[in-house]
Structures are given as structure tokens and as C-alpha cells.
Scaffold this motif. Structure first.
Motif, short mmCIF file in Angstrom:
data_model
loop_
_atom_site.label_atom_id
_atom_site.label_comp_id
_atom_site.label_asym_id
_atom_site.label_seq_id
_atom_site.Cartn_x
_atom_site.Cartn_y
_atom_site.Cartn_z
N ASN A 94 0.81 -1.22 0.00
CA ASN A 94 0.00 0.00 0.00
C ASN A 94 0.84 1.27 0.00
O ASN A 94 0.48 2.26 0.65
CB ASN A 94 -0.95 0.01 1.21
CG ASN A 94 -1.96 -1.12 1.17
OD1 ASN A 94 -2.45 -1.48 0.11
ND2 ASN A 94 -2.27 -1.68 2.33
N LEU A 95 1.95 1.24 -0.71
CA LEU A 95 2.75 2.46 -0.86
C LEU A 95 2.12 3.34 -1.94
O LEU A 95 1.38 2.87 -2.80
CB LEU A 95 4.19 2.11 -1.25
CG LEU A 95 4.95 1.20 -0.28
CD1 LEU A 95 6.38 1.02 -0.77
CD2 LEU A 95 4.93 1.75 1.14
N ILE A 96 2.43 4.63 -1.88
CA ILE A 96 1.91 5.57 -2.88
C ILE A 96 2.92 5.62 -4.02
O ILE A 96 4.06 6.07 -3.83
CB ILE A 96 1.72 6.96 -2.25
CG1 ILE A 96 0.70 6.85 -1.11
CG2 ILE A 96 1.24 7.95 -3.31
CD1 ILE A 96 0.53 8.14 -0.33
N ALA A 102 11.52 8.24 0.61
CA ALA A 102 11.55 9.25 1.67
C ALA A 102 10.19 9.86 1.90
O ALA A 102 9.76 10.06 3.06
CB ALA A 102 12.57 10.33 1.34
N GLN A 103 9.47 10.15 0.83
CA GLN A 103 8.15 10.76 0.95
C GLN A 103 7.12 9.78 1.51
O GLN A 103 6.26 10.16 2.29
CB GLN A 103 7.71 11.29 -0.42
CG GLN A 103 8.52 12.48 -0.90
CD GLN A 103 8.32 12.79 -2.37
OE1 GLN A 103 7.96 11.92 -3.16
NE2 GLN A 103 8.54 14.05 -2.73
N TYR A 136 11.47 5.26 -6.36
CA TYR A 136 10.03 5.09 -6.30
C TYR A 136 9.70 3.62 -6.07
O TYR A 136 10.52 2.73 -6.38
CB TYR A 136 9.38 5.60 -7.59
CG TYR A 136 9.44 7.11 -7.71
CD1 TYR A 136 8.41 7.90 -7.20
CD2 TYR A 136 10.55 7.73 -8.30
CE1 TYR A 136 8.47 9.29 -7.29
CE2 TYR A 136 10.61 9.11 -8.39
CZ TYR A 136 9.58 9.89 -7.88
OH TYR A 136 9.65 11.26 -7.96
N PRO A 137 8.51 3.32 -5.53
CA PRO A 137 8.17 1.94 -5.18
C PRO A 137 8.35 0.94 -6.32
O PRO A 137 8.74 -0.21 -6.09
CB PRO A 137 6.71 2.04 -4.75
CG PRO A 137 6.61 3.41 -4.16
CD PRO A 137 7.49 4.27 -5.03
N ARG A 147 9.59 -2.96 4.02
CA ARG A 147 10.35 -2.19 5.00
C ARG A 147 9.92 -0.72 4.99
O ARG A 147 9.87 -0.08 6.04
CB ARG A 147 11.85 -2.31 4.72
CG ARG A 147 12.45 -3.60 5.27
CD ARG A 147 13.93 -3.66 5.02
NE ARG A 147 14.24 -4.33 3.77
CZ ARG A 147 15.33 -4.10 3.04
NH1 ARG A 147 16.21 -3.22 3.44
NH2 ARG A 147 15.53 -4.77 1.93
N VAL A 148 9.61 -0.20 3.81
CA VAL A 148 9.09 1.17 3.73
C VAL A 148 7.74 1.25 4.46
O VAL A 148 7.49 2.20 5.22
CB VAL A 148 8.92 1.62 2.27
CG1 VAL A 148 8.27 3.01 2.21
CG2 VAL A 148 10.27 1.66 1.55
N ALA A 149 6.89 0.26 4.25
CA ALA A 149 5.57 0.25 4.90
C ALA A 149 5.72 0.21 6.42
O ALA A 149 4.98 0.89 7.15
CB ALA A 149 4.75 -0.93 4.42
#
Length: 218
Positions: A94-96, A102-103, A136-137, A147-149
């Protein structure tokens, strides 16, 4: 006591009223404690997690989270709870897609008015994302996206992290690495963890392990 689930019953419209998905379920979770919930597919694990995260309502019983009764909260108060007290990590990342790493890491914290660049940089370093913050994802591996999530959820410094099969889309080796990092950060921050998993091996690594069977805690 951070979380108290008291005699929760949940039915879905059109289902057999004598067979609720959750039937008189109770559990407790202390501040900083880690708890795993296992059970067969369709037994109500994710439903319970969603109720605790104020994503859905229940038919009877009560859930107290950080001193608040969830049944008494309106939609705005529930949303505020999810922006600060509780954070969620799902099997789907569910990343944008239009935001960089970073964002994405800063997204929920910015919405909650709690953005801390130093804390986000610390999470990026500990999650081994510091060399990927400009990407970007679509250019990340599955393990990197999860890991970003996890970092995005922890960036708001929640009191409770809810995780629904957070390594379910990853191979075992990658999943173990991601899980290790998540547990390390949870323990360091004093965040409580309520984890839904099908893996007994993962569940046994947490402080406590409960089994949900036929809508009840076994």
C-alpha cells in the motif's frame, strides 16, 4: 493496559446469525508487549485486527485502546486514532507509487502533524533504506517495499502497531529479515505489537501467542 478487547461479537450482513465471525472474544495487551494471533484461514483474525484498528464496527462487547472506548468514537476520532495511537501494516504494501521512499516514509507522520526528519532518517538507516530514499516503489523489491511500509507506520511513533501477515508476500528468507528488523524497532521504541500470522514459527518469537478457532480464542 494499552488494549482491552472485551467479549467482542461480530457478524456480517447475510451471514448465519448463529455463526458470527467473532464470538465473545476477549484479550488484553500491555504497553510494549508483543502478541501473535494465529488460526486457520477465514477464522476472523484479520477481522479482529480491523476492529482493534477502528476500521470497522462490532455488534457487541467493547474495545478500549489507550483509555478510549472505540464504540463511542465518531469517524473523525477513529481517523485521529489511526494517525497517532495506532498504526497498521498489511500484507499488501500500500505504498503511494507517485512518492519516493523518503516521501512514503514521512507520509503518515506529516498527516498527523508529527513529521520528525531525524526520526525518519533513523528509520531509513535501521531498515536499510538509506541508499534508496530517492527511488520510487516500482523500483524496489518486495522486501524493500515492506520495509518502507513498516517505517511509514513507525514514523508516527504509535503506541500500538497492528500487523496483518506482514511477511506473507515475501519468500521465507526475505520475510525473516524484514520480521527481524520490525521486531528490533518495535522493542527499541517500546511500541506494542499485535500480529496476525499463519506461521507458528513467527508467532512463537513474540511475547505471547493466542489461537483463534471458530470465532473464539482457544
Amino acid at each position: 493496559m494499552l488494549l482491552s478487547v472485551q467479549n467482542i461479537t461480530k457478524r456480517y450482513p447475510g451471514s448465519d446469525p448463529d455463526l458470527p465471525i467473532l464470538n465473545d472474544v476477549s484479550l488484553e495487551l500491555d504497553t510494549g508487549e508483543t502478541l501473535a494471533l494465529t488460526g486457520e484461514s477465514g477464522c476472523g483474525k484479520s477481522t479482529l485486527l480491523h476492529l482493534v484498528g477502528a476500521l470497522d464496527g462490532f455488534d457487541s462487547g467493547e474495545i478500549h485502546l489507550d483509555g478510549k472506548a472505540l464504540s463511542g468514537l465518531d469517524d473523525a476520532a477513529r481517523a485521529a486514532l489511526r494517525r497517532g495511537t495506532v498504526a497498521l501494516v498489511f500484507q499488501q504494501f500500500n505504498l503511494i507509487p507517485s512518492l519516493t521512499v523518503a516521501q512514503n516514509l514521512a507520509f503518515h507522520a506529516r498527516l498527523a502533524g508529527q513529521e520528525d526528519p531525524d526520526h525518519i532518517a533513523f528509520l531509513a538507516e535501521r531498515l536499510e533504506l538509506h541508499d534508496h530514499t530517492h527511488r520510487y516503489p516500482e523500483h524496489l523489491s518486495g522486501g524493500q517495499m515492506q520495509r518502507v511500509a513498516i517505517g511509514r507506520a513507525l514514523a508516527v511513533r504509535p503506541k500500538l502497531l497492528l500487523a496483518d501477515e506482514p511477511t506473507g508476500n515475501l519468500d521465507e528468507r526475505t520475510g525473516d529479515l524484514v520480521f527481524d528488523l520490525m521486531i528490533e524497532l518495535v522493542k527499541q521504541s517500546g511500541t506494542a505489537l499485535f500480529l496476525v500470522t499463519h506461521s507458528r514459527r513467527i508467532a512463537d518469537r513474540l511475547d505471547r501467542h493466542l489461537l483463534l478457532s471458530c470465532g473464539r480464542i482457544a
